[in-house]
Write a protein that holds these residues in place. Structure first.
Motif, mmCIF file in Angstrom:
data_model
loop_
_atom_site.group_PDB
_atom_site.id
_atom_site.type_symbol
_atom_site.label_atom_id
_atom_site.label_comp_id
_atom_site.label_asym_id
_atom_site.label_seq_id
_atom_site.Cartn_x
_atom_site.Cartn_y
_atom_site.Cartn_z
ATOM 1 N N SER A 171 0.849 -1.186 0.000
ATOM 2 C CA SER A 171 0.000 0.000 0.000
ATOM 3 C C SER A 171 0.883 1.233 0.000
ATOM 4 O O SER A 171 1.999 1.218 0.530
ATOM 5 C CB SER A 171 -0.926 0.007 1.218
ATOM 6 N N PHE A 172 0.382 2.279 -0.621
ATOM 7 C CA PHE A 172 1.032 3.585 -0.656
ATOM 8 C C PHE A 172 -0.015 4.587 -0.201
ATOM 9 O O PHE A 172 -1.088 4.677 -0.811
ATOM 10 C CB PHE A 172 1.503 3.935 -2.068
ATOM 11 N N ILE A 193 -2.661 0.664 -8.241
ATOM 12 C CA ILE A 193 -3.999 1.139 -8.619
ATOM 13 C C ILE A 193 -4.591 1.924 -7.443
ATOM 14 O O ILE A 193 -4.331 1.614 -6.285
ATOM 15 C CB ILE A 193 -4.939 -0.035 -8.984
ATOM 16 N N PRO A 194 -5.405 2.944 -7.741
ATOM 17 C CA PRO A 194 -6.057 3.676 -6.655
ATOM 18 C C PRO A 194 -7.080 2.777 -5.973
ATOM 19 O O PRO A 194 -7.713 1.932 -6.611
ATOM 20 C CB PRO A 194 -6.725 4.857 -7.350
ATOM 21 N N TYR A 195 -7.220 2.967 -4.682
ATOM 22 C CA TYR A 195 -8.151 2.164 -3.897
ATOM 23 C C TYR A 195 -8.752 3.073 -2.841
ATOM 24 O O TYR A 195 -8.012 3.728 -2.095
ATOM 25 C CB TYR A 195 -7.392 0.999 -3.239
ATOM 26 N N HIS A 196 -10.055 3.151 -2.792
ATOM 27 C CA HIS A 196 -10.675 4.027 -1.792
ATOM 28 C C HIS A 196 -10.803 3.290 -0.470
ATOM 29 O O HIS A 196 -11.683 2.464 -0.287
ATOM 30 C CB HIS A 196 -12.026 4.557 -2.233
ATOM 31 N N LEU A 197 -9.885 3.580 0.421
ATOM 32 C CA LEU A 197 -9.908 3.019 1.768
ATOM 33 C C LEU A 197 -10.788 3.915 2.629
ATOM 34 O O LEU A 197 -10.592 5.132 2.650
ATOM 35 C CB LEU A 197 -8.481 2.990 2.326
ATOM 36 N N PHE A 241 1.983 6.414 -10.947
ATOM 37 C CA PHE A 241 3.308 5.832 -10.768
ATOM 38 C C PHE A 241 3.901 5.578 -12.149
ATOM 39 O O PHE A 241 3.172 5.348 -13.105
ATOM 40 C CB PHE A 241 3.227 4.475 -10.045
ATOM 41 N N ASN A 242 5.213 5.574 -12.231
ATOM 42 C CA ASN A 242 5.915 5.202 -13.451
ATOM 43 C C ASN A 242 7.152 4.408 -13.057
ATOM 44 O O ASN A 242 7.890 4.824 -12.168
ATOM 45 C CB ASN A 242 6.338 6.447 -14.241
ATOM 46 N N TYR A 275 -4.738 6.700 -1.301
ATOM 47 C CA TYR A 275 -4.340 5.330 -0.978
ATOM 48 C C TYR A 275 -4.329 4.498 -2.253
ATOM 49 O O TYR A 275 -5.306 4.477 -2.996
ATOM 50 C CB TYR A 275 -5.353 4.765 0.031
ATOM 51 N N TRP A 276 -3.217 3.829 -2.508
ATOM 52 C CA TRP A 276 -3.072 2.973 -3.689
ATOM 53 C C TRP A 276 -2.555 1.605 -3.256
ATOM 54 O O TRP A 276 -1.839 1.495 -2.254
ATOM 55 C CB TRP A 276 -2.096 3.588 -4.679
#
Length: 166
Positions: A76-77, A114-118, A98-99, A126-127
């Motif tokens: 997670s980021f 990938i983006p993730y809505h936490l 990200f690259n 949050y990704w």
């Protein structure tokens, strides 16, 4: 984020759960400082850390974090504004992408972030990614900072930390 499972909140059935995260990277941004700097000068005010110091991660507390995870780890980021409530302001931060510039730890689209809505976080903060392959990787992370106030300032910043998967 701890290893606890979290309910998925958007576009999913309520009984599904998020994957367990083994490697968590948190990025705290001094938004007031970063917005005050000319674009492209972001060598200070970015503080990265992870939960893998026992695995060999290094350079915590700066922008050149070197995360050491295990191949197969879900990562997670998360970005947070450390001046979010200072002086009544509500600056916002979000990851915009990200690259990968060198290496193949994410395995291309197979493990790409990938983006993730936490729940409890703002959209884009949050990704999730997966360390698909063992090896080393240099990646760029792209973040957008928006200041609060009558005339918000938007600043896009990027830098290039490291990941090693063993």
């Amino acid at each position: 984020m701890s290893n606890a499972m979290v309910l998925i909140s958007q576009n999913r059935k309520p009984n599904l759960r998020a994957p367990i995260v083994q490697t968590a990277v948190t990025i705290a941004l001094d938004t007031k400082y970063l917005i005050s700097q000319p674009p492209g000068t972001n060598s200070r005010g970015i503080y990265m850390f992870d939960n893998r110091v026992n695995n060999g991660s290094s350079n915590e507390g700066g922008l050149e974090l070197s995360t050491v995870c295990n191949a197969g780890d879900i990562m997670s980021f998360e970005v947070i504004a450390i001046n979010e409530l200072m002086g009544g302001s509500a600056d916002t931060v979000k990851i915009t992408g990200f690259n990968v510039s060198q290496g193949n730890v994410f395995g291309g689209s197979e493990g790409a972030p990938i983006p993730y809505h936490l729940p409890g976080t703002s959209p884009g903060a949050y990704w999730l990614a997966q360390a698909v392959n063992a090896g080393q990787q240099v990646y760029q992370i792209f973040v957008e900072i928006t200041s609060s106030g009558l005339h918000p300032i938007v600043r896009d910043i990027t830098w290039d930390p490291y990941i090693t998967a063993k």
